[in-house]
Design a protein around this motif. Sequence first.
Motif, PDB file in Angstrom:
ATOM      1  N   TYR A 154      38.393 143.097  11.702  1.00  0.00           N
ATOM      2  CA  TYR A 154      39.421 142.523  12.603  1.00  0.00           C
ATOM      3  C   TYR A 154      40.416 143.353  12.816  1.00  0.00           C
ATOM      4  O   TYR A 154      40.908 143.475  14.058  1.00  0.00           O
ATOM      5  CB  TYR A 154      39.881 141.243  12.068  1.00  0.00           C
ATOM      6  CG  TYR A 154      40.948 140.482  12.781  1.00  0.00           C
ATOM      7  CD1 TYR A 154      40.876 139.925  14.091  1.00  0.00           C
ATOM      8  CD2 TYR A 154      42.218 140.270  12.150  1.00  0.00           C
ATOM      9  CE1 TYR A 154      41.696 139.234  14.589  1.00  0.00           C
ATOM     10  CE2 TYR A 154      43.269 139.410  12.983  1.00  0.00           C
ATOM     11  CZ  TYR A 154      42.957 139.003  14.202  1.00  0.00           C
ATOM     12  OH  TYR A 154      44.043 138.374  15.031  1.00  0.00           O
ATOM     13  N   ARG A 155      41.069 143.882  11.767  1.00  0.00           N
ATOM     14  CA  ARG A 155      42.274 144.914  12.133  1.00  0.00           C
ATOM     15  C   ARG A 155      41.658 146.190  12.801  1.00  0.00           C
ATOM     16  O   ARG A 155      42.515 146.904  13.810  1.00  0.00           O
ATOM     17  CB  ARG A 155      42.962 145.334  10.889  1.00  0.00           C
ATOM     18  CG  ARG A 155      43.511 144.165   9.894  1.00  0.00           C
ATOM     19  CD  ARG A 155      44.556 144.665   9.055  1.00  0.00           C
ATOM     20  NE  ARG A 155      43.765 145.141   7.992  1.00  0.00           N
ATOM     21  CZ  ARG A 155      43.374 144.363   6.781  1.00  0.00           C
ATOM     22  NH1 ARG A 155      43.733 142.978   6.815  1.00  0.00           N
ATOM     23  NH2 ARG A 155      42.654 144.822   5.771  1.00  0.00           N
TER      24      ARG A 155
ATOM     25  N   LEU B  48      41.115 145.523  16.531  1.00  0.00           N
ATOM     26  CA  LEU B  48      42.609 145.323  17.303  1.00  0.00           C
ATOM     27  C   LEU B  48      43.081 146.679  17.304  1.00  0.00           C
ATOM     28  O   LEU B  48      44.038 146.728  18.249  1.00  0.00           O
ATOM     29  CB  LEU B  48      43.218 144.140  16.637  1.00  0.00           C
ATOM     30  CG  LEU B  48      42.904 142.832  16.773  1.00  0.00           C
ATOM     31  CD1 LEU B  48      44.140 141.839  16.144  1.00  0.00           C
ATOM     32  CD2 LEU B  48      42.823 142.276  18.225  1.00  0.00           C
ATOM     33  N   ASP B  49      42.882 147.656  16.714  1.00  0.00           N
ATOM     34  CA  ASP B  49      43.602 148.692  16.480  1.00  0.00           C
ATOM     35  C   ASP B  49      43.531 149.304  17.983  1.00  0.00           C
ATOM     36  O   ASP B  49      42.460 149.673  18.713  1.00  0.00           O
ATOM     37  CB  ASP B  49      42.988 149.748  15.558  1.00  0.00           C
ATOM     38  CG  ASP B  49      43.939 151.282  15.395  1.00  0.00           C
ATOM     39  OD1 ASP B  49      44.962 151.102  15.570  1.00  0.00           O
ATOM     40  OD2 ASP B  49      43.360 152.210  15.449  1.00  0.00           O
TER      41      ASP B  49
ATOM     42  N   PRO C 160      47.481 140.166  13.270  1.00  0.00           N
ATOM     43  CA  PRO C 160      47.118 141.695  13.572  1.00  0.00           C
ATOM     44  C   PRO C 160      48.041 142.492  13.168  1.00  0.00           C
ATOM     45  O   PRO C 160      49.449 142.289  12.908  1.00  0.00           O
ATOM     46  CB  PRO C 160      47.037 141.650  15.174  1.00  0.00           C
ATOM     47  CG  PRO C 160      48.020 140.305  15.494  1.00  0.00           C
ATOM     48  CD  PRO C 160      48.030 139.243  14.225  1.00  0.00           C
ATOM     49  N   THR C 161      47.675 143.764  12.924  1.00  0.00           N
ATOM     50  CA  THR C 161      48.603 144.625  12.305  1.00  0.00           C
ATOM     51  C   THR C 161      49.082 145.865  12.826  1.00  0.00           C
ATOM     52  O   THR C 161      49.470 146.761  12.487  1.00  0.00           O
ATOM     53  CB  THR C 161      47.981 145.116  10.639  1.00  0.00           C
ATOM     54  OG1 THR C 161      46.969 145.752  10.756  1.00  0.00           O
ATOM     55  CG2 THR C 161      47.858 143.966   9.764  1.00  0.00           C
ATOM     56  N   THR C 162      48.319 146.078  13.862  1.00  0.00           N
ATOM     57  CA  THR C 162      48.496 147.119  14.915  1.00  0.00           C
ATOM     58  C   THR C 162      49.826 147.110  16.019  1.00  0.00           C
ATOM     59  O   THR C 162      49.942 146.044  16.325  1.00  0.00           O
ATOM     60  CB  THR C 162      47.261 147.524  15.516  1.00  0.00           C
ATOM     61  OG1 THR C 162      47.379 148.780  16.298  1.00  0.00           O
ATOM     62  CG2 THR C 162      46.915 146.361  16.661  1.00  0.00           C
TER      63      THR C 162
ATOM     64  N   CYS D 164      50.252 144.670  19.496  1.00  0.00           N
ATOM     65  CA  CYS D 164      49.907 143.121  19.325  1.00  0.00           C
ATOM     66  C   CYS D 164      51.015 142.357  18.649  1.00  0.00           C
ATOM     67  O   CYS D 164      51.890 142.869  18.199  1.00  0.00           O
ATOM     68  CB  CYS D 164      48.850 143.149  18.070  1.00  0.00           C
ATOM     69  SG  CYS D 164      47.286 143.850  18.637  1.00  0.00           S
TER      70      CYS D 164
END
Length: 966
Positions: free
Chosen positions: A370-371, A374-375, A398-400, A403
Motif C-alpha cells: 500500500y505504501r 502510493l509513493d 499513507p506515509t508519502t 498524500c
Amino acid sequence: MRFTVLGPIQARRDGEILASGSPQQRALMAALLLRDGHAATAGELIDALWGDEPPSQALAAIRTYASRLRKILGPGVLVSESGGYALAVQSGTLDLHEATRLATEADVARSRGDLDRARALITSALDLWVGDPLAGTSGPYAENQRIRLEEWRLQLLESRADMNLEHGLHAEAVSELTELTATHPLRERLRELLMLALYRSGRQAEALAVYADTRRLLADELGVDPRPELSELQQRILQADEELAAPSPTASEPPPPAFNRPSQLPATVTDFTGRASLARELEGVLLRAGRDGMSVAAVSGMGGVGKTTLAVQVAHAVRAHFPDGQLYVDLQGAGPRAAEPETVLGAFLRALGQPDSAIPDTLDERAALYRSTLDGRRVLVLLDNARDAAQIRQLLLPTTAGCAALVTSRGRMTDLAGAHLLDLDVLPPEEATLLFTRIVGHERVAAERQAALDVVAACGFLPLAIRIAASRLAARRTWTVSTLAAKLADKLRRLDELRAGDLAVKATFELGYSQLEPTQARAFRLLGLAEGPDLALTAAAALLDLPLQKTEDLLETLVDASLLESAAPGRYRYGDLLRLYARACAERDEHPAAEGAALSRLLDFYLATAARAYAIDRPGDRFVDHLRPTAHPGLTFDNRDAAQDWLYFEADCLLACARQSTDAASLGRAVDLLWTARDLSESGSNSTQYENAATALRDAAAVCGDTEAKRRALAALSNAHLSMGRLAEADMEASSAHLMAAEADDNLVMCWAAATRGVIATYQNRPADAEAHLMEAIELFRADRDGPGEAAALCHLSRVHLLLGRTASAIELAERGADIYETMGYTLQSANARYALGIALSQSGRHSEALAELSDALAIFREDRQRLWEGSTHFRIAEAHLASGRPAQAVQHTNEALALGAIGGDWTRGNVLTVLGRALDALGQNSRALVCWQEALAHFERLRAPEAEVVRGQLETARTRAWRGA
C-alpha cells in the motif's frame, strides 16, 4: 469573470478590468477571494481591514464596500451568507487557484521522474505572478497574506532551481540564483543552491566565497552561524566530494505505467450548514500535504455531531489538489465489529489498480505494498468512523509526501502522532436554526420563529437531531413548527421522538455506550442523574464513591469517547440529549437503590462542604450544630476567601442538587443545604434559583409529612422572599414557620422566623410588631447561646428604634451588635452591624461618622460579593450625602444602588428612586426628578405601601411649583 491576487487585485469581465474602488474596498475583495468561496463574517472582515483599531463606523463601512462591489461585479458574484459575505468564484477563474493547480501537477510529475514537465509546470505557475501579490490593498490581513504568497513564490523558485541542478542546467541556475540571493540575502536555501550551481560549473572558489559571505552576513545581521546543511556543503566542496559532481544531462525518465485513480468520496449534502472556520482549518491542513510531507487531520466528536458530513464536505473541497485519487472507507469503529485493517487494505489496493494476484495475504505485506503503491502519488484518504488510533496507525495512513488522510472518530486521537486534532461540538444556535430552516422551508419557520428556536434547543443543537426533527416536520405538511416543539418539550419522550426512517439519535448514542467498559458505563449513567449544569471532579468522585484520581481517569476516558464534555479543567458536563440518554440508561440498567445512593452521596458532599464554608465564615455560630449528619466529610478550606469562592462557583450545581433532593430520605439534608447557603439568596447572585429550590422542598416536605423539614424550608423560603422584596409572601411563610416551630418547640426555627418577622414588620412600618418579634428572637438566640443570631437581631432592632424616634438607643443597639461580631471574629456580619450603625448615626445628624461606617460596610459587602447589600449601602450613603447638602454625590450613589439592586426588591427600589428624585430636584433637574417619583409611586401603589402617600405629596408639590414657574 476572472480575478487576480498574484499582483494587483483586479477583477476582469471578458478581458476588461473593472474599477474595484478604494484600497479598503479592494482589501475586502481580496479577503473574500482568499477564502475559496467560504463566507467571512462582518467581524472577520473588520479584523482583516483594520485589525485592532477599527474605525467607529467599521460595520457600516463594510456594508458600503460590499454594496459597491456587488454593483461592480454583477449579480450572483458577491453573496450574503450566514451573517457575512462570500465571493462565488468559479473554478479556474482565480490566478492563485491556477498557480496552486500547476504547482500540484508539477509535484506529481517530479515524483514520477518527469523533470521536463515538472519544470514547465512550475515556470507556468511562476509566470502568473505579475508583481507584489495583493498590490494596491491595505490592512493587516492583506499584509499577512502578501507575506505568505511571497514565501510560496520563493519556495517555487527554489524548487525550480533545484530541478535545474538535477537536470544539469548549472549555468542557467547560477544566473537566476545570483539575482535571488541578492534580493533575499538571508535565505540560506538559495545560498546553498548557488554554491552547488557554482561548484558544478567549475567555480569552486566562488562557491566557497558564497559560504564565507553568508557566514559573515548571518553573524553581522543575526548573530548566528549558518545552518548545518550549508556548513556540510562547504566541507564537501573542500573535500571535492564525488557525489557533488554534476549529473550527466539525460532525458527525463518516462512516467511509470498509469494506475487507477479512485474517486470514492461519498456525495455531499446539499443543505450543509455552518462550520465555515472549521472547514477552512481542515482544508489548510490537508493542503499542506506535499510541502511539509504527509498530512493527517483527525476530527472527533459525539455521535450525531456531524463529523462525517464535515469531513466529506472538506474532502470534496480539496479533491482537485489530489489528482491521483481519493479513497474512502467506513471503518465501523462505533459498531460491535470494526473493520479489519487487512480487509480495508485489500480493498484499497484493488481500487488503486493492484490485481488480486499481486495482493499479499499478510497484514504487514499488504501495508508495505500500500505504501509503495502510493509513493510519489497525491492521494487523499478519508478514514471515516475509526475506532481508535490503533486501528489505523502504521497501516491505513499513507506515509508519502503529497498524500493526506482525514480521519473521523468518536474518540479523540490523542495518540495519533503528528495528526492535527479537531474536536467537533454541537452547532451554535444561529447555525442550528439555519439548518432547520433549510430543511423545513423558510416560510414555515419565519411564521413560527420562536417555536423553531425551541425545537433546535430541544435537539441540543445536535445536527443529527435537528435533521431528524426537521425531516419529520417537512414530511408532515399538517404539522406546525409548534406541534413539533410541543412533542419535543416532553423530556421523557424526546429521544423517542427524534427518529426518522433509519435515523435515530438514541441508536447513535447506543453505539458509543455499548463499547464502554462496565466501570465507564456505570459512571456515564450515574453522572447523568445530577441536575446541575456541570459537575466538579470532587463532586463527581463523591457521587461515584471513588477516589479522586480514579474518578478523573475514568471521566477523561468518557471525554475521549465523546460521551462527556470537559467544561474546564476539573469540570465535566453532558450535552442536553446525552444527559437524557444517560438517564434513560440509568433507568434501564441501574438499580433504583444505586441511583438514590449516588444522589445521596452528592447531597452529602455539598452539605458537608457548604457547612465547612459556613463555619469558616461564621466562627462560633451554633447553627452548624443543628445540621443533620453526613457520611461525606466535605472539602476543607485554607481560608475564608477559598470557602466563599467555592460557594459561589458551585452555586448553580449546589442549588440544583438541593432542588432535586425531594425524596423522604434526602429532604432534611437538602433543606439544611439551603440554610448553609443562604448567602446565595441574600447576595442576589442566585436569588431566583434559591427561591425555586426552597419552594420545591417546602412542597415535597408537605407531601412526605416531614414537619421538621417543612419548618426549615418555610424559614428559608421566607428569607428568599424577603431578599427579593416580596414582603407579604415572606411574612406568610415566616408566620407559618413560627407557628409550626412553637408547636414543636423547635428553638432554631423559632429564632430565625421571629427575626425575619421583625424585619418584615420594620419594612412595613409596623414598629410595635417589629419590636415584639425581635425581642423574642433575641431571647431565643441568647437561650441557644447563639451570639451571631443575637447580634443580627440587635442590629435589626436598632432600625425599629429609629422608627420609634429613639435615636440614642438605636445607636447603642447597633454598637452592641457590632461588638458581638467583632469579638467573634466575624467579617461579613460586622458589615451588617456597621450598616445599621451608619443608618442610626445618619438619622441622628452625625453624617460624617455615618459615612465612615457605611463606607467600611460597603467595602466588605463588595469584597464578599454581596451585591444586594452593596446596593442597599449605596442607598444609605446617598441618604447621608443628601442630608449633608451634597445632592451630586447622592445622585451618584443612588444610581449605583439602582444598577446593583438592593435587599427589599421593588419596595427598596421605590425608596431609592424617591431619594434620587429629591437629589435631582436639589440640583435643579426637576423633570428627571418627576420621572423618578412617578416610577417610585408606581412601585409603592402596586405594593400598597404607605410610602405612596409621601411620594404622591412630593409629586403634587413639584407639579404646583412647575405650574407657578410656567
